[in-house]
Design a protein around this motif. Sequence first.
Motif, mmCIF file in Angstrom:
data_model
loop_
_atom_site.group_PDB
_atom_site.id
_atom_site.type_symbol
_atom_site.label_atom_id
_atom_site.label_comp_id
_atom_site.label_asym_id
_atom_site.label_seq_id
_atom_site.Cartn_x
_atom_site.Cartn_y
_atom_site.Cartn_z
ATOM 1 N N ASN A 32 29.274 -10.793 -9.532
ATOM 2 C CA ASN A 32 28.263 -10.469 -8.527
ATOM 3 C C ASN A 32 27.946 -11.692 -7.686
ATOM 4 O OD1 ASN A 32 26.078 -9.541 -7.039
ATOM 5 N ND2 ASN A 32 24.647 -9.732 -8.744
ATOM 6 N N GLU A 33 28.179 -11.587 -6.395
ATOM 7 C CA GLU A 33 27.909 -12.667 -5.450
ATOM 8 C C GLU A 33 26.471 -12.616 -4.913
ATOM 9 O OE1 GLU A 33 29.701 -13.140 -1.092
ATOM 10 O OE2 GLU A 33 31.179 -13.424 -2.674
ATOM 11 N N GLU A 34 25.818 -11.472 -5.052
ATOM 12 C CA GLU A 34 24.464 -11.277 -4.503
ATOM 13 C C GLU A 34 23.399 -11.931 -5.391
ATOM 14 O OE1 GLU A 34 23.946 -10.034 -1.623
ATOM 15 O OE2 GLU A 34 25.602 -8.670 -1.190
ATOM 16 N N GLU A 35 22.215 -12.114 -4.825
ATOM 17 C CA GLU A 35 21.081 -12.645 -5.583
ATOM 18 C C GLU A 35 20.663 -11.630 -6.659
ATOM 19 O OE1 GLU A 35 19.810 -15.739 -5.356
ATOM 20 O OE2 GLU A 35 21.455 -16.058 -3.932
ATOM 21 N N ASP A 36 19.911 -12.091 -7.652
ATOM 22 C CA ASP A 36 19.440 -11.223 -8.733
ATOM 23 C C ASP A 36 18.772 -9.964 -8.176
ATOM 24 O OD1 ASP A 36 20.225 -13.331 -10.310
ATOM 25 O OD2 ASP A 36 18.242 -13.743 -11.150
ATOM 26 N N GLY A 37 19.190 -8.796 -8.676
ATOM 27 C CA GLY A 37 18.555 -7.536 -8.325
ATOM 28 C C GLY A 37 19.028 -6.878 -7.041
ATOM 29 N N VAL A 38 19.840 -7.555 -6.236
ATOM 30 C CA VAL A 38 20.324 -6.949 -4.988
ATOM 31 C C VAL A 38 21.391 -5.909 -5.296
ATOM 32 C CG1 VAL A 38 21.505 -7.377 -2.796
ATOM 33 C CG2 VAL A 38 19.731 -8.953 -3.595
ATOM 34 N N LEU A 39 22.356 -6.276 -6.120
ATOM 35 C CA LEU A 39 23.401 -5.338 -6.547
ATOM 36 C C LEU A 39 22.801 -4.425 -7.607
ATOM 37 C CD1 LEU A 39 26.356 -5.493 -5.541
ATOM 38 C CD2 LEU A 39 26.939 -6.353 -7.773
ATOM 39 N N LYS A 40 23.090 -3.117 -7.509
ATOM 40 C CA LYS A 40 22.528 -2.157 -8.456
ATOM 41 C C LYS A 40 23.633 -1.288 -9.041
ATOM 42 C CE LYS A 40 18.070 -1.749 -6.097
ATOM 43 N NZ LYS A 40 18.110 -3.005 -5.470
ATOM 44 N N PHE A 41 23.412 -0.833 -10.261
ATOM 45 C CA PHE A 41 24.360 0.098 -10.876
ATOM 46 C C PHE A 41 24.457 1.352 -10.019
ATOM 47 C CE2 PHE A 41 22.646 -2.058 -14.816
ATOM 48 C CZ PHE A 41 23.738 -2.890 -14.960
ATOM 49 N N GLY A 42 25.665 1.865 -9.845
ATOM 50 C CA GLY A 42 25.865 3.081 -9.071
ATOM 51 C C GLY A 42 26.026 2.863 -7.585
ATOM 52 N N MET A 43 26.049 1.624 -7.147
ATOM 53 C CA MET A 43 26.162 1.294 -5.732
ATOM 54 C C MET A 43 27.601 0.899 -5.403
ATOM 55 S SD MET A 43 24.313 -2.208 -4.329
ATOM 56 C CE MET A 43 22.987 -1.354 -3.523
ATOM 57 N N VAL A 44 28.029 1.210 -4.193
ATOM 58 C CA VAL A 44 29.362 0.826 -3.713
ATOM 59 C C VAL A 44 29.339 -0.648 -3.339
ATOM 60 C CG1 VAL A 44 31.108 1.223 -1.936
ATOM 61 C CG2 VAL A 44 29.803 3.153 -2.854
ATOM 62 N N VAL A 45 30.426 -1.364 -3.656
ATOM 63 C CA VAL A 45 30.519 -2.784 -3.310
ATOM 64 C C VAL A 45 31.820 -3.067 -2.558
ATOM 65 C CG1 VAL A 45 29.063 -3.659 -5.170
ATOM 66 C CG2 VAL A 45 31.496 -3.308 -5.591
ATOM 67 N N MET A 46 31.808 -4.192 -1.868
ATOM 68 C CA MET A 46 32.987 -4.619 -1.120
ATOM 69 C C MET A 46 33.473 -5.966 -1.648
ATOM 70 S SD MET A 46 31.404 -6.023 2.502
ATOM 71 C CE MET A 46 32.891 -6.898 2.983
ATOM 72 N N VAL A 47 34.640 -6.369 -1.196
ATOM 73 C CA VAL A 47 35.211 -7.667 -1.544
ATOM 74 C C VAL A 47 34.231 -8.762 -1.133
ATOM 75 C CG1 VAL A 47 37.088 -9.274 -1.006
ATOM 76 C CG2 VAL A 47 37.570 -6.836 -1.292
ATOM 77 N N GLY A 48 34.040 -9.728 -2.022
ATOM 78 C CA GLY A 48 33.138 -10.839 -1.739
ATOM 79 C C GLY A 48 33.855 -11.996 -1.055
ATOM 80 N N THR A 49 33.220 -13.158 -1.092
ATOM 81 C CA THR A 49 33.758 -14.358 -0.455
ATOM 82 C C THR A 49 35.097 -14.768 -1.051
ATOM 83 O OG1 THR A 49 31.491 -15.093 -0.070
ATOM 84 C CG2 THR A 49 33.216 -16.745 0.155
ATOM 85 N N THR A 50 35.267 -14.547 -2.361
ATOM 86 C CA THR A 50 36.522 -14.861 -3.036
ATOM 87 C C THR A 50 37.199 -13.550 -3.430
ATOM 88 O OG1 THR A 50 35.461 -16.844 -3.940
ATOM 89 C CG2 THR A 50 37.579 -16.198 -4.912
ATOM 90 N N PRO A 51 38.121 -13.047 -2.598
ATOM 91 C CA PRO A 51 38.779 -11.762 -2.886
ATOM 92 C C PRO A 51 39.424 -11.744 -4.275
ATOM 93 C CG PRO A 51 39.299 -12.495 -0.667
ATOM 94 C CD PRO A 51 38.595 -13.639 -1.342
#
Length: 162
Positions: A32-51
């Motif tokens: 998880n590249e996001e700050e605490d609590g930004v990313l949530k279970f059940g949410m769609v994510v994309m490639v981060g800074t380091t693919p």
Amino acid sequence: MATQLDYGYSMSKGVPGGKYDLSLDEVITRTNEEEDGVLKFGMVVMVGTTPGTTVKVPVDGVTLGKIEGIVLHAENTEQDRKGRVVVANNASVGIMRYGKIWARVAENVTPVYGDSLYVVVSGDDAGVLSNEEGIGNVKLGGYFIGEAEKEGIAPVLLTGMA
């Protein structure tokens, strides 16, 4: 003497990011590249800074080729001091790329079986699903396999990313 027959404490059918059933699926691990609590279970994510290593919440302009999948619920995630379960920055997360999962849906979305999946990529709903194309929304491979629950989740079948 009267007897109470209905308590109204029924459990929901699923939890955000929970597997829908035991059918075949594909799950990868990312950080998880996001700050605490930004990313949530059940949410769609994309490639981060380091693919191939990190993930983040989708942003305007993202294409299907940059979508990784949906964050899978992890039973070993600890609560914070306020009793909330949050996905911490730099935590390892499971990402479902293929299979059946309970996904977060945008407010006022009422999907039915067979509706297409679109990930919202802007505003407060970034990373949740809709059944409407909308401006900037990205169409995912798969479809809704049931109606939304009161908790703002619905079962979906992902048929693969990119």
